[in-house]
Enzyme design. Structure first.
Site, PDB file in Angstrom:
ATOM      1  N   MET A  28      46.061  39.397  47.877  1.00 52.84           N
ATOM      2  CA  MET A  28      47.876  39.762  48.223  1.00 52.84           C
ATOM      3  C   MET A  28      48.116  40.796  48.834  1.00 52.84           C
ATOM      4  O   MET A  28      49.376  41.437  48.533  1.00 52.84           O
ATOM      5  CB  MET A  28      48.259  39.638  46.702  1.00 52.84           C
ATOM      6  CG  MET A  28      48.411  38.456  45.925  1.00 52.84           C
ATOM      7  SD  MET A  28      49.993  37.604  44.834  1.00 52.84           S
ATOM      8  CE  MET A  28      49.355  39.091  43.700  1.00 52.84           C
ATOM      9  N   HIS A  35      39.145  44.983  46.855  1.00 57.02           N
ATOM     10  CA  HIS A  35      39.483  44.167  48.120  1.00 57.02           C
ATOM     11  C   HIS A  35      38.239  43.908  49.216  1.00 57.02           C
ATOM     12  O   HIS A  35      37.441  43.050  49.740  1.00 57.02           O
ATOM     13  CB  HIS A  35      40.171  43.889  48.743  1.00 57.02           C
ATOM     14  CG  HIS A  35      41.695  43.487  47.905  1.00 57.02           C
ATOM     15  ND1 HIS A  35      42.620  44.244  47.793  1.00 57.02           N
ATOM     16  CD2 HIS A  35      42.343  42.830  47.293  1.00 57.02           C
ATOM     17  CE1 HIS A  35      43.029  43.841  46.789  1.00 57.02           C
ATOM     18  NE2 HIS A  35      43.043  43.173  46.222  1.00 57.02           N
ATOM     19  N   GLN A  62      53.928  32.084  42.410  1.00 57.39           N
ATOM     20  CA  GLN A  62      52.860  32.461  41.464  1.00 57.39           C
ATOM     21  C   GLN A  62      53.437  33.358  40.332  1.00 57.39           C
ATOM     22  O   GLN A  62      52.568  34.127  39.675  1.00 57.39           O
ATOM     23  CB  GLN A  62      51.368  33.205  41.697  1.00 57.39           C
ATOM     24  CG  GLN A  62      51.166  34.407  42.266  1.00 57.39           C
ATOM     25  CD  GLN A  62      49.913  34.404  42.649  1.00 57.39           C
ATOM     26  OE1 GLN A  62      49.582  33.831  43.426  1.00 57.39           O
ATOM     27  NE2 GLN A  62      48.385  35.800  42.125  1.00 57.39           N
ATOM     28  N   LYS A 150      37.212  40.385  37.924  1.00 57.52           N
ATOM     29  CA  LYS A 150      38.337  41.173  37.427  1.00 57.52           C
ATOM     30  C   LYS A 150      38.961  40.379  37.095  1.00 57.52           C
ATOM     31  O   LYS A 150      39.644  40.028  36.202  1.00 57.52           O
ATOM     32  CB  LYS A 150      38.680  42.369  38.566  1.00 57.52           C
ATOM     33  CG  LYS A 150      39.936  42.660  37.661  1.00 57.52           C
ATOM     34  CD  LYS A 150      41.329  43.009  38.455  1.00 57.52           C
ATOM     35  CE  LYS A 150      42.368  44.050  37.917  1.00 57.52           C
ATOM     36  NZ  LYS A 150      43.418  43.337  38.108  1.00 57.52           N
ATOM     37  N   SER A 187      46.114  46.250  43.176  1.00 52.81           N
ATOM     38  CA  SER A 187      46.938  46.834  43.600  1.00 52.81           C
ATOM     39  C   SER A 187      48.142  47.265  43.086  1.00 52.81           C
ATOM     40  O   SER A 187      49.397  47.932  43.459  1.00 52.81           O
ATOM     41  CB  SER A 187      47.843  45.451  44.433  1.00 52.81           C
ATOM     42  OG  SER A 187      46.384  44.922  44.963  1.00 52.81           O
TER      43      SER A 187
HETATM   44  P1  AMP Z   1      44.434  40.641  44.279  1.00 55.63           P
HETATM   45  O1  AMP Z   1      45.286  40.294  45.905  1.00 55.63           O
HETATM   46  O2  AMP Z   1      45.405  40.621  42.995  1.00 55.63           O
HETATM   47  O3  AMP Z   1      45.549  39.009  44.012  1.00 55.63           O
HETATM   48  O4  AMP Z   1      42.815  39.839  44.496  1.00 55.63           O
HETATM   49  C1  AMP Z   1      42.689  39.561  45.762  1.00 55.63           C
HETATM   50  C2  AMP Z   1      41.229  39.233  45.126  1.00 55.63           C
HETATM   51  O5  AMP Z   1      41.123  40.640  44.695  1.00 55.63           O
HETATM   52  C3  AMP Z   1      41.246  38.235  43.848  1.00 55.63           C
HETATM   53  O6  AMP Z   1      40.072  37.712  44.005  1.00 55.63           O
HETATM   54  C4  AMP Z   1      40.636  39.365  42.911  1.00 55.63           C
HETATM   55  O7  AMP Z   1      39.920  38.951  41.594  1.00 55.63           O
HETATM   56  C5  AMP Z   1      40.411  40.736  43.691  1.00 55.63           C
HETATM   57  N1  AMP Z   1      40.453  42.155  43.127  1.00 55.63           N
HETATM   58  C6  AMP Z   1      41.418  42.633  42.713  1.00 55.63           C
HETATM   59  N2  AMP Z   1      40.627  44.050  42.024  1.00 55.63           N
HETATM   60  C7  AMP Z   1      39.408  43.407  42.128  1.00 55.63           C
HETATM   61  C8  AMP Z   1      38.801  44.557  41.528  1.00 55.63           C
HETATM   62  N3  AMP Z   1      38.785  46.076  40.997  1.00 55.63           N
HETATM   63  N4  AMP Z   1      37.256  44.282  41.656  1.00 55.63           N
HETATM   64  C9  AMP Z   1      36.992  43.623  42.171  1.00 55.63           C
HETATM   65  N5  AMP Z   1      38.249  42.363  42.920  1.00 55.63           N
HETATM   66  C10 AMP Z   1      39.029  42.141  42.596  1.00 55.63           C
END
Ligand code: AMP
Length: 278
Positions: A28, A35, A62, A150, A187
């Site tokens: 996102m 990321h 979501q 995570k 984020s």
């Molecule tokens: P998001 O942008 O928060 O929807 O996350 C996108 C992807 O990044 C998802 O697969 C999350 O699980 C992964 N992600 C977010 N934060 C972390 C983190 N601290 N360590 C590893 N992967 C992460």
């Protein structure tokens, strides 16, 4: 950067340099080191001839709260620069109208694993996640996709969706990346005040300390006590669940997950630790 599904397909199908394995990293945006670790992992999975696609899409369906959706950080310029520096092949940034027809009437629902934890506290959240992830899989025609451990419940639900619907995409898991004080990168961390940011290291500390106990009630009791010592956070949930079924655990016989979601004002953070029976 491409913004439409048709442009994405044109690039992927029309360019012979993209003939190898295609690996998607759905995000996102507001990219951080977590990321970037996923992107690096995707590059390894794709191999030298493969394609790494990063999608950046703040998926409205979501979100269970309008204010959370509105406040979600969207630093697109910086994200694009980070993708370039990480040698991402294609960044897919679809518009909401591109993703969702105004009269859309189809949702993907996983009906078991998504009932507890974040699914219980954010009704409809995982329907939105499954729907967007399946759409991104179809739009990118990826062979594999990388997700962060995570969001372990999300990962389990996506694996279940892929299994149940015979989706031909390999799901790859990447470990959680943390700040030096233990706080899992998110984020949403950028929305914490300085005081709350400092305080937030207590989440992982509490879970880790509690994981040293052997009985379910002691584990939960210790974690709750430690979290309650913070005057800044409010617990959304704190649960010990089976690592496979996501159902509450009363006796520790199989690997379990101690998971917490907490609020700092309106900023919601999640974290967890895996606990194996002694
Ligand atoms: P998001 O942008 O928060 O929807 O996350 C996108 C992807 O990044 C998802 O697969 C999350 O699980 C992964 N992600 C977010 N934060 C972390 C983190 N601290 N360590 C590893 N992967 C992460």
């Amino acid at each position: 950067m491409v913004t439409t599904g048709s442009a994405l397909r044109e690039i992927l199908l029309g360019d012979e340099q993209y003939a190898g394995r295609c690996v998607l990293v759905p995000t996102m945006g507001a990219l951080h080191r977590g990321h970037l670790a996923l992107i690096k992992h995707a590059r390894d999975v794709a191999g030298p001839d493969g394609v790494v696609i990063v999608s950046i899409f703040v998926n409205p369906i979501q979100f269970d709260r309008e204010d959370d959706l509105d406040a979600y950080p969207r630093p697109l310029e910086t994200d694009l620069m980070q993708c370039q520096a990480a040698a991402v092949d294609v960044v897919f940034v679809p518009d909401v109208r591109e993703m969702y027809a105004p009269d859309r009437s189809t949702l993907v629902t996983e009906n078991f694993l998504s009932r507890s934890l974040c699914g219980a506290s954010r009704p409809g959240h995982f329907d939105g996640v499954c729907t967007v992830v399946l759409k991104l899989f179809l739009l990118s025609a990826c062979h594999a996709a990388v997700f962060g451990e995570k969001d372990f419940q999300q990962l389990a639900i996506i694996r279940r969706m892929v299994r149940d619907l015979d989706v031909p995409v390999e799901i790859v898991e990447s470990p959680t990346v943390r700040e030096s004080d233990g706080l899992a990168l998110s984020s949403r961390n950028s929305r914490l005040s300085t005081t709350h940011r400092e305080d937030a290291s207590c989440i992982f500390r509490a879970l880790n300390e509690a994981a040293k106990f052997h009985k379910a009630d002691e584990i939960l009791g210790h974690a709750r006590k430690r979290l309650a010592e913070s005057e800044h956070l409010k617990i959304d949930y704190l649960e010990l669940v089976d690592a496979e079924t996501m159902q509450p655990v009363l006796e520790l016989r199989r690997p379990a997950i101690l998971a917490a979601a907490v609020f700092y004002d309106d900023v919601r953070l999640i974290d967890h630790v895996l606990i194996s029976p002694a």
